[in-house]
Design an enzyme around this catalytic site. Structure first.
Site, PDB file in Angstrom:
ATOM      1  N   GLU A 161       0.809  -1.230   0.000  1.00 15.69           N
ATOM      2  CA  GLU A 161       0.000   0.000   0.000  1.00 15.69           C
ATOM      3  C   GLU A 161       0.838   1.273   0.000  1.00 15.69           C
ATOM      4  OE1 GLU A 161      -2.779  -0.616   3.241  1.00 15.69           O
ATOM      5  OE2 GLU A 161      -3.522  -2.461   2.352  1.00 15.69           O
ATOM      6  N   HIS A 238     -10.044  -6.008  -2.771  1.00 17.76           N
ATOM      7  CA  HIS A 238     -11.133  -5.669  -1.848  1.00 17.76           C
ATOM      8  C   HIS A 238     -12.160  -4.838  -2.623  1.00 17.76           C
ATOM      9  CE1 HIS A 238      -9.068  -7.190   1.665  1.00 17.76           C
ATOM     10  NE2 HIS A 238      -7.997  -6.487   1.361  1.00 17.76           N
ATOM     11  N   ASP A 269     -12.026 -10.015  -1.377  1.00 14.95           N
ATOM     12  CA  ASP A 269     -13.358 -10.127  -0.777  1.00 14.95           C
ATOM     13  C   ASP A 269     -14.238  -9.089  -1.454  1.00 14.95           C
ATOM     14  OD1 ASP A 269     -12.541  -7.789   0.624  1.00 14.95           O
ATOM     15  OD2 ASP A 269     -12.379  -8.836   2.544  1.00 14.95           O
TER      16      ASP A 269
END
Ligand code: 9MR
Length: 350
Positions: A161, A238, A269
């Site tokens: 990130e 995500h 997810d």
């Protein structure tokens, strides 16, 4: 069996049709042997993040984890705040446990994560270290952790990130004190520490083509030109169905594939605004399938990891209020259409 590189359009359409219409929510298919059996021979490993508390206390969780997946990622227990809670005092207990369980289950381990702005030990944030000290601490951390697990970790998320949504580098303790070169340094140290691990740059909101994924693409291209050992690009995955699905994900993965780096979906997810219903659940299944097909359709995509396989332990409701149902199984381990779509997609590709 060789990994097929191309699914026919008919096969892809069939996955969608079966996933959407035929299999009822929660039904186990006849001869069910799990996702890892379905993935065999495709060249793509199927993984999950592992919650160590659940693993210790919830037998169905442990059984499903072993049955369904051939790679695992520690959801939290390899993060810096866990492994070095006090400066110089390491605690590998939980991480060792995960690596042992994985070995017993014949699962490869994705190490997660070495360089991140989050889940840092408080002593790092609270002490006034000089830039030179911070650089040394980061180097030591990478050598200590990768050294401890040397030869037992298949792939590492080395830098996590590092970018903002607009493609600029995220303002972190590392960027502020070490400058942008911290990324190249981290990969060089990581390669020295464990030359056998595949080294990934990992991020979220990079499944589609946009300023963020393009900045990561350019960085990887640049670093490789300089001989920096960045070997993989991880797209966390995500997603939320309310934002739409990334229709250009295949095109995006293809450009990284063309750079010669490995790719992986590392934390998939797909959440929704609760309550769930059939339309949302089917849209979710499409999303899980879309990312998996992108992975199967390129040469160098090596794994597809879900960030938890049951809603029982998902991080989503705790962070996005009113949202959830983000994983392929319900809280009581019923398989959702997303599960069936993953399995059928693997079966078509093997
Ligand atoms: O799922 C993890 C959750 O249990 C932690 O509280 C959280 C802390 O930041 O980290 C979650 O995992 C994150 C992962 O390490 C990096 N990408 C985003 C994931 C979800 O926040």
């Amino acid at each position: 069996m060789m990994r097929p590189r191309v699914l026919s359009a008919a096969a892809i359409a069939a996955v969608t049709v079966v996933g959407l219409a035929v299999l009822p929510n929660g039904a186990a298919t006849a001869g069910d042997t799990g996702l890892r059996a379905a993935a065999r021979g495709t060249g793509v490993k199927i993984g999950t993040a592992v919650n160590m508390d659940a693993l210790a206390t919830d037998a169905p969780y442990a059984a499903a984890g072993a049955r369904e997946f051939n790679t695992v990622t520690p959801e939290n227990v390899m993060k810096w705040e866990v492994v070095e809670p006090t400066q110089g005092h390491y605690d590998w207990t939980q991480a060792d446990k995960l690596v042992d369980v994985a070995r017993r289950n014949g699962q490869a381990v994705r190490g997660h994560t070495l360089v991140w702005h989050s889940q840092l030990p408080s002593w790092i944030n609270e002490t006034d270290f000089t830039p030179a000290q911070l650089r040394d601490l980061l180097r030591r951390h990478i050598f200590a952790e990768m050294g401890h697990f040397k030869g037992r970790i298949w792939a590492w998320d080395v830098v996590n990130e590092a970018f903002n949504e607009d493609g600029t580098l995220r303002d972190t303790i590392w960027l502020r004190n070490l400058g942008p070169g911290y990324i190249a340094d981290a990969f060089r140290w990581a390669h020295q520490a464990d030359p056998s691990a595949i080294l990934f740059l990992n991020d979220y909101n990079v499944e589609w083509i946009g300023p963020k994924s393009t900045a990561e693409y350019n960085l990887i291209k640049d670093l490789r030109r300089q001989g920096v050992p960045v070997q993989g690009f991880g797209m966390q995955g995500h997603l939320g169905i309310q934002y739409g699905l990334p229709g250009d994900v295949l095109e995006n993965v293809r450009r990284f594939d063309a750079l010669g780096v490995k790719t992986a979906f590392t934390e998939v997810d797909i959440r929704m605004i609760l309550p769930d219903d059939q339309i949302k659940t089917q849209a979710q299944a499409e999303g899980f399938g879309l990312l998996l097909r992108a992975c199967l359709l390129v040469r160098h995509c090596i794994s597809y990891t879900v960030w938890g396989f049951t809603d029982k332990y998902s991080w989503v409701p705790g962070v996005f209020s009113g949202e959830g149902s983000a994983t392929p199984m319900t809280e009581d381990y019923q398989k959702k259409p997303a599960y069936d779509t993953l399995k059928e997609t693997f079966q078509l590709a093997s």
